[in-house]
Design an enzyme around this catalytic site. Structure first.
Site, PDB file in Angstrom:
ATOM      1  N   PRO A  23      14.419  27.891  22.462  1.00 19.26           N
ATOM      2  CG  PRO A  23      15.480  28.951  20.645  1.00 19.26           C
ATOM      3  CD  PRO A  23      15.461  28.758  22.145  1.00 19.26           C
ATOM      4  CG  ASN A  24      13.073  25.180  17.395  1.00 22.96           C
ATOM      5  OD1 ASN A  24      11.948  25.309  17.098  1.00 22.96           O
ATOM      6  ND2 ASN A  24      14.255  25.845  17.106  1.00 22.96           N
ATOM      7  NE  ARG A  31      15.189  20.740  17.605  1.00 21.61           N
ATOM      8  CZ  ARG A  31      16.036  21.358  18.412  1.00 21.61           C
ATOM      9  NH1 ARG A  31      15.815  21.358  19.573  1.00 21.61           N
ATOM     10  NH2 ARG A  31      16.831  22.101  17.779  1.00 21.61           N
ATOM     11  CE1 TYR A  36      19.456  18.602  20.085  1.00 21.07           C
ATOM     12  CE2 TYR A  36      18.152  18.585  18.161  1.00 21.07           C
ATOM     13  CZ  TYR A  36      19.177  18.859  18.925  1.00 21.07           C
ATOM     14  OH  TYR A  36      19.891  19.839  18.178  1.00 21.07           O
ATOM     15  CG  ASN A  87      19.339  23.093  26.001  1.00 23.39           C
ATOM     16  OD1 ASN A  87      19.932  23.938  25.181  1.00 23.39           O
ATOM     17  ND2 ASN A  87      19.134  22.091  25.653  1.00 23.39           N
ATOM     18  CB  ALA A  90      19.312  27.829  17.763  1.00 19.74           C
ATOM     19  CG  HIS A  93      25.079  27.728  18.865  1.00 20.83           C
ATOM     20  ND1 HIS A  93      26.201  27.399  19.744  1.00 20.83           N
ATOM     21  CD2 HIS A  93      23.972  27.009  18.689  1.00 20.83           C
ATOM     22  CE1 HIS A  93      25.422  25.883  19.898  1.00 20.83           C
ATOM     23  NE2 HIS A  93      24.439  25.713  19.370  1.00 20.83           N
ATOM     24  CG  ASP A 100      25.358  41.423  27.286  1.00 18.67           C
ATOM     25  OD1 ASP A 100      26.504  40.907  27.438  1.00 18.67           O
ATOM     26  OD2 ASP A 100      25.276  42.312  26.474  1.00 18.67           O
ATOM     27  CD  GLU A 111      26.306  26.588  27.593  1.00 17.05           C
ATOM     28  OE1 GLU A 111      27.448  27.182  28.193  1.00 17.05           O
ATOM     29  OE2 GLU A 111      26.302  26.519  26.248  1.00 17.05           O
ATOM     30  CG  HIS A 113      24.291  22.557  24.842  1.00 18.66           C
ATOM     31  ND1 HIS A 113      23.299  23.437  24.368  1.00 18.66           N
ATOM     32  CD2 HIS A 113      25.239  23.239  25.702  1.00 18.66           C
ATOM     33  CE1 HIS A 113      23.784  24.565  24.463  1.00 18.66           C
ATOM     34  NE2 HIS A 113      24.908  24.570  25.116  1.00 18.66           N
ATOM     35  CG  LEU A 114      18.680  17.499  25.236  1.00 24.26           C
ATOM     36  CD1 LEU A 114      17.806  18.185  24.408  1.00 24.26           C
ATOM     37  CD2 LEU A 114      18.347  16.931  26.345  1.00 24.26           C
ATOM     38  NE  ARG A 120      24.136  18.488  16.688  1.00 22.44           N
ATOM     39  CZ  ARG A 120      22.941  19.092  16.864  1.00 22.44           C
ATOM     40  NH1 ARG A 120      22.641  19.299  18.315  1.00 22.44           N
ATOM     41  NH2 ARG A 120      22.069  19.198  15.942  1.00 22.44           N
TER      42      ARG A 120
END
Ligand code: DQA
Length: 179
Positions: A23-24, A31, A36, A87, A90, A93, A100, A111, A113-114, A120
């Site tokens: 998402p996002n 953004r 990012y 990625n 959100a 977390h 699963d 996995e 993440h930018l 953070r």
């Protein structure tokens, strides 16, 4: 949602990697640029398609803001895909469902993440996904996705998965995206 397909003229033994953006991430470029960066998701996807062609990998790239849709796509990767790059944004977390699903399909998963999630807010330090991923890349910006694809390629080669015979044929890409 927009769907586009740039062709899938691919051999049966082609290595296919599913790349999922959570998402996002469709808003990348505008953004929270200080976190990012300014690269759009389209530009990131184009760089992944190009690297996939170089490495002989078909990349199938999708983005969704909906948790269940990501879960369904992960489940579908059981047939015809050799690895996953995700990625989860959100959902990293919060989502036991995504964890699963990844555990259920049991494909090598990276996995990405930018941002460096460990630098953070406290709530970003926990990832439900990392326990079922073979690797986590966090903090390299868009380059992290390219590193993930290279790493997955090395891993799959070591396990004996074949690259595409002809680099020029590895042009397949399906992208689904929220605008
Ligand atoms: C992110 C980090 C997450 O904490 C956040 O919710 C995102 C993006 C990253 O790529 O840095 O949306 O996954």
């Amino acid at each position: 949602m927009r769907t586009f397909d740039r062709g899938r003229l691919l051999a049966e033994d082609m290595v296919r990697v599913l790349i999922l953006h959570g998402p996002n991430l469709n808003l990348l470029g505008t953004r929270e640029e200080s976190i990012y960066g300014t690269m759009t998701l389209d530009a990131i996807d184009a760089s992944l398609v190009q690297l996939g062609e170089e490495l002989g990998i078909e990349v199938d790239i999708r983005q969704s803001n909906v948790e269940g849709e990501l879960v369904t796509w992960i489940q579908e990767a059981r047939s015809g895909y050799q690895g996953i790059i995700i990625n989860p944004a959100a959902y990293t977390h919060t989502s036991i469902a995504i964890r699963d699903a990844l555990a259920a399909v049991n494909l090598p998963t990276v996995e990405v993440h930018l941002s460096n999630i460990h630098q953070r807010e406290e709530f970003r330090r926990q990832s439900y996904v990392s326990g079922v991923a073979m690797a986590q890349i966090s903090g390299f910006g868009p380059t992290g996705y390219l590193l993930a694809l290279r790493g997955l390629r090395e891993h799959l080669s070591a396990r004996g998965s074949k690259p595409a015979r002809s680099r020029t044929r590895s042009t397949g890409r399906t992208a689904k995206r929220n605008r």
